[in-house]
Scaffold this active site. Structure first.
Site, short mmCIF file in Angstrom:
data_model
loop_
_atom_site.label_atom_id
_atom_site.label_comp_id
_atom_site.label_asym_id
_atom_site.label_seq_id
_atom_site.Cartn_x
_atom_site.Cartn_y
_atom_site.Cartn_z
N GLU A 22 44.15 37.11 24.86
CA GLU A 22 45.42 37.71 25.26
C GLU A 22 46.57 36.93 24.63
OE1 GLU A 22 47.96 38.98 29.27
OE2 GLU A 22 46.00 38.03 29.47
N ASN A 28 47.87 41.21 31.35
CA ASN A 28 49.20 41.61 31.77
C ASN A 28 50.12 41.86 30.59
OD1 ASN A 28 48.27 41.26 34.36
ND2 ASN A 28 49.41 39.39 34.76
N ASN A 73 45.63 47.88 32.13
CA ASN A 73 45.17 46.61 32.70
C ASN A 73 45.73 46.44 34.11
OD1 ASN A 73 44.19 43.65 32.44
ND2 ASN A 73 46.33 43.45 33.07
N GLU A 74 44.87 46.18 35.07
CA GLU A 74 45.26 45.81 36.45
C GLU A 74 46.42 46.65 36.99
OE1 GLU A 74 45.86 41.58 36.81
OE2 GLU A 74 43.75 41.14 36.43
N TYR A 113 38.56 36.06 39.73
CA TYR A 113 38.60 34.63 39.42
C TYR A 113 38.25 33.86 40.69
CZ TYR A 113 41.16 36.08 35.24
OH TYR A 113 41.53 36.67 34.06
N GLU A 140 37.39 40.65 33.03
CA GLU A 140 38.07 39.38 33.29
C GLU A 140 37.30 38.66 34.37
OE1 GLU A 140 42.30 38.97 33.84
OE2 GLU A 140 42.72 40.72 32.58
N GLN A 190 39.77 33.08 29.31
CA GLN A 190 39.90 33.61 27.96
C GLN A 190 39.08 32.75 27.01
OE1 GLN A 190 44.02 34.50 26.92
NE2 GLN A 190 44.37 35.37 28.94
#
Length: 513
Positions: free
Chosen positions: A35, A80, A180-181, A252, A306, A360
């Site tokens: 990212e 993001n 994304n999200e 996460y 992710e 990442q």
């Protein structure tokens, strides 16, 4: 290497049967995520100012470390970041590319690395590219234009623009994330589940009209703590079902009191795979429900695009700098053991988890840390390397008999996390074993119930006494994985000792079918 333990030793058994199969292992579960965030791109995979960089701005030392992880798919450019990204900023002559404020991470984006540079990077790594389109500030038309730029033969505006920029042949990008999200209020252009699903459907339709061969991935919940989880997932799956091929999961995990004076719950942290398994099962159930409600014969796979340990380096304020030093997590031994178990979850749930990308790959919550004159490998690098290079063929349904211990979050949990793979075509097998105990060694008997391997080929182990032990530029090999003596095969079984706080890999060779 022999690790001296300070503990009592208990016993466990791992039973393997090459005919007792969970599913084939999708190689795409061994993926990464790059990212435009912090120093992942600039000073990470693209660092022309470094004395180590080649003419393209890539560093051979970074590329080798990435290649050794054997990534099969790479997600880009966010995250993001993508919800405010204009992809055309990153193409064409570099001196003409605009500098912009990247609002997601309060950074300055120079756009010196963009679509064509990423595709060159992916080709160098020999990895499948996975593109995320902007469904925050972006339109469905912009998403379709990007598909044209990347995938269509010349003869129209955006494919001709690709050729003008030096790449006449289409790139053929197969995998496309629809935003994304989008469930997160922090997301630029946040939408509720119904609005997102409807926009994702229209984007997928238009993108597929451009290129019918592509595979699309819809956004699932950002994490299990979201107040909308799992309702968001149910709604999006039901409304978008016929237009998607995969459904995204993010999560996460951390041990937030590890470096404080508060009570540390390392036992629960080392049992995190209990939650990972349950998370995958919940999304798998939502997928099955949506399939039934749509009276559908098609399947949708999980794309866990992710995942990682992330809890120390929090706060993404880049201070409006270029490549700010943000979210540079330093990983320790216990983090590596959790990552090993997460990869084990992907094997246990191989029937539904078909793509996975660690977030990442360099510097930002990453297995590799760089500076201008070198790099070091973080502890989490080693389980990634072991699984990616040795888990092939089929995931086996492993039977484990092991002592348990009580954890605050998950109750009684086995001290042993075990997964295994077997490839009938090559006869190669692998067992992946994590001893979660902080104090007790385990004498583990691995038993092949059907056909014993002809030989055990290699064995590796990562272990230590201190959960917080970590690598650094000053001590780059404080925590690493080492070869150990291959234990003796006795008929259809072998016994080996797993020290506390350890990750062990054992490979075997059967006669290929």
């Amino acid at each position: 290497m022999t690790v001296t333990t300070r503990s009592n030793t208990r016993t466990a058994t791992v039973a393997l049967n090459t005919q007792r199969i969970v599913s084939d292992i999708s190689p795409l579960i061994f993926g990464g995520f790059a990212e435009h965030m912090g120093r992942c791109i600039y000073e990470g995979i693209y660092d022309p100012a470094s004395p180590l960089a080649d003419a393209r701005g890539f560093r051979p030392d970074v590329m080798k470390a990435l290649k050794d992880l054997n990534y099969r798919i790479m997600r880009y450019p966010g995250g993001n970041f993508v919800s405010g990204y204009r992809w055309m900023d990153g193409i064409g002559p570099r001196e003409q590319r605009p500098r912009r404020r990247a609002l997601a991470w309060r950074s300055i984006e120079t756009n010196q690395f963009g679509a064509d540079e990423f595709m060159e990077f992916a080709r160098e790594l020999d990895t499948e590219p996975m593109w995320a389109v902007n469904l925050g500030t972006g339109s469905i038309q912009e998403a379709a234009d990007l598909v044209e730029y990347m995938n269509l033969p010349t003869g129209t505006q955006f494919s001709d623009l690709r050729a003008k920029n030096g790449n006449k042949d289409p790139y053929g990008v197969k995998y496309w994330c629809l935003g994304n999200e989008m469930d997160g209020p922090w997301q630029i252009g946040h939408l509720d589940a119904v609005a997102y699903a409807d926009k994702a459907v229209e984007a997928a339709k238009l993108m597929r009209w451009m290129d019918p061969s592509i595979k699309t991935i819809a956004c699932g919940s950002s994490n299990t703590a979201m107040p909308t989880f799992p309702e968001w997932d149910r709604v999006v799956l039901e409304r978008a079902w016929e237009h998607i091929d995969y459904f995204s999961m993010h999560y996460y995990v951390g041990n937030p009191n590890m470096n404080s004076k508060e009570a540390v719950d390392t036992d629960s942290y080392l049992a995190s795979s209990v939650h990972f398994d349950e998370h995958a099962e919940t999304i798998g159930a939502a997928i099955r429900l949506a399939k039934a409600q749509n009276r559908s014969k098609k399947d949708v796979g999980i794309c866990w695009d992710e995942w990682n340990v992330w809890y120390r380096a929090v706060g993404g304020d880049g201070g409006w700098e270029e490549a700010p030093h943000i979210l540079e997590e330093v990983y320790n031994l216990e983090d590596a053991l959790v990552v090993a178990q997460w990869l084990g979850t992907f094997l246990r749930k191989a029937d539904i988890v078909r793509i996975a990308c660690i977030a990442q790959i360099v510097n930002v919550i990453a297995p590799i840390m760089t500076r201008a004159d070198g790099l070091f490998l973080q502890t989490i690098y080693y389980p990634l390397m072991m699984f990616s290079n040795h888990a092939v063929g089929n995931s086996l349904d492993v039977l484990v008999k092991a002592p348990t211990h009580e954890t605050q979050k998950f109750g009684e949990v086995s001290l042993l996390d075990a997964t295994a793979s077997f490839d009938p075509a090559s006869g190669k097998g692998a067992a992946f074993l994590v001893n979660r105990s902080q104090t007790e060694a385990l004498d583990v008997t691995v038993l092949w119930e059907d056909v014993a391997p002809g030989e055990l080929t290699q064995a590796w182990q990562m272990a230590g006494h201190e959960p917080a032990a970590a690598n650094s530029f000053e001590q780059p090999e404080a925590v690493t994985i080492h070869t150990i003596d291959v234990p003796k095969l006795d008929g259809g079984r072998v016994t080996l000792t797993l020290p506390p706080l350890s990750f062990t890999v054992l490979t075997s060779q059967h006669s290929p079918s």
